[in-house]
Design a protein around this motif. Structure first.
Motif, mmCIF file in Angstrom:
data_model
loop_
_atom_site.group_PDB
_atom_site.id
_atom_site.type_symbol
_atom_site.label_atom_id
_atom_site.label_comp_id
_atom_site.label_asym_id
_atom_site.label_seq_id
_atom_site.Cartn_x
_atom_site.Cartn_y
_atom_site.Cartn_z
ATOM 1 N N VAL A 123 -10.059 -5.711 -8.093
ATOM 2 C CA VAL A 123 -9.174 -6.841 -7.807
ATOM 3 C C VAL A 123 -8.901 -6.919 -6.311
ATOM 4 O O VAL A 123 -8.979 -7.996 -5.708
ATOM 5 N N ARG A 124 -8.596 -5.768 -5.688
ATOM 6 C CA ARG A 124 -8.374 -5.752 -4.230
ATOM 7 C C ARG A 124 -9.608 -6.265 -3.493
ATOM 8 O O ARG A 124 -9.508 -7.068 -2.572
ATOM 9 N N TRP B 30 -0.100 -1.424 -4.905
ATOM 10 C CA TRP B 30 0.714 -1.608 -6.095
ATOM 11 C C TRP B 30 1.410 -2.952 -6.038
ATOM 12 O O TRP B 30 1.736 -3.443 -4.953
ATOM 13 N N ILE B 31 1.667 -3.517 -7.206
ATOM 14 C CA ILE B 31 2.541 -4.680 -7.319
ATOM 15 C C ILE B 31 3.869 -4.137 -7.804
ATOM 16 O O ILE B 31 3.953 -3.526 -8.873
ATOM 17 N N THR C 164 0.830 -1.203 0.000
ATOM 18 C CA THR C 164 0.000 0.000 0.000
ATOM 19 C C THR C 164 0.867 1.257 0.000
ATOM 20 O O THR C 164 0.350 2.362 -0.083
ATOM 21 N N LYS C 165 2.174 1.074 0.085
ATOM 22 C CA LYS C 165 3.103 2.205 0.045
ATOM 23 C C LYS C 165 3.400 2.532 -1.421
ATOM 24 O O LYS C 165 3.796 1.659 -2.184
ATOM 25 N N ILE D 204 2.774 -1.585 -10.755
ATOM 26 C CA ILE D 204 1.471 -1.550 -11.412
ATOM 27 C C ILE D 204 0.423 -1.434 -10.312
ATOM 28 O O ILE D 204 0.425 -2.222 -9.360
ATOM 29 N N GLU D 205 -0.436 -0.450 -10.446
ATOM 30 C CA GLU D 205 -1.477 -0.277 -9.429
ATOM 31 C C GLU D 205 -2.507 -1.396 -9.540
ATOM 32 O O GLU D 205 -2.899 -1.806 -10.627
ATOM 33 N N VAL D 206 -2.925 -1.895 -8.389
ATOM 34 C CA VAL D 206 -3.927 -2.964 -8.325
ATOM 35 C C VAL D 206 -5.304 -2.305 -8.368
ATOM 36 O O VAL D 206 -5.616 -1.466 -7.510
#
Length: 162
Positions: free
Chosen positions: A94-95, A106-107, A78-79, A88-90
């Motif tokens: 999906v969350r 983010w991944i 989450t940072k 890549i933002e989730v």
């Protein structure tokens, strides 16, 4: 990334593992596990275990010549990514489907951990014990993550077994 000697079987969301143990079902690419992720900066400071457990996405499962299955994972956080990290933002959906925090996530694709399956650092998910799997990333989102990792051409993972 190094080329796998033998890729894993195709993804099967119905086969999510519950508790890792000898002979347990291998995780599949796209699966999100709860894991004590060791960031590269932690490793460089001499740590051999991550500071906290977090969701990680399985990106590759290999079986080298020694026959020990190796799982390659990238962290979810989450940072917000730093300038030297690619991420890549989730998506919110999906969350939500995985039951993760509602905070932006983010991944991180510029580093990963590799470990022998079943790993000592796989952790039960709080409130879902004994489950260790959140579920699977949607196939199209997983392909986006995988393709970004390949395009980034990042180097060696933090190897948790040596």
């Amino acid at each position: 990334m190094t080329k796998p000697s033998k890729p894993s079987a195709a993804s099967n969301p119905a086969a999510a593992p519950k508790t890792p143990k000898k002979g347990s079902t291998l995780p599949q690419p796209g699966e999100v596990l709860n894991y004590s992720y060791l960031w590269e900066y932690e490793y460089l400071k001499g740590r051999d275990e991550g500071i906290k457990d977090r969701p990680v996405a399985v990106v590759l499962v290999t079986r080298p010549k020694d026959g020990i299955n190796q799982v390659h994972v990238v962290p979810l956080t989450t940072k917000a990514p730093t300038r030297d990290q690619l991420a890549i933002e989730v998506p919110d959906a999906v969350r939500r489907d995985l039951g993760l925090s509602s905070d932006r996530s983010w991944i991180i694709i510029t580093e990963w951990n590799r470990f022998a399956w079943p790993g000592y650092d796989i952790r039960p998910i709080a409130g879902r014990e004994p489950a260790v799997s959140y579920g699977y990333l949607p196939a199209s989102f997983f392909r986006r993550v995988r393709d970004a990792i390949v395009a980034a051409g990042i180097g060696r993972p933090v190897d948790r077994d040596y």
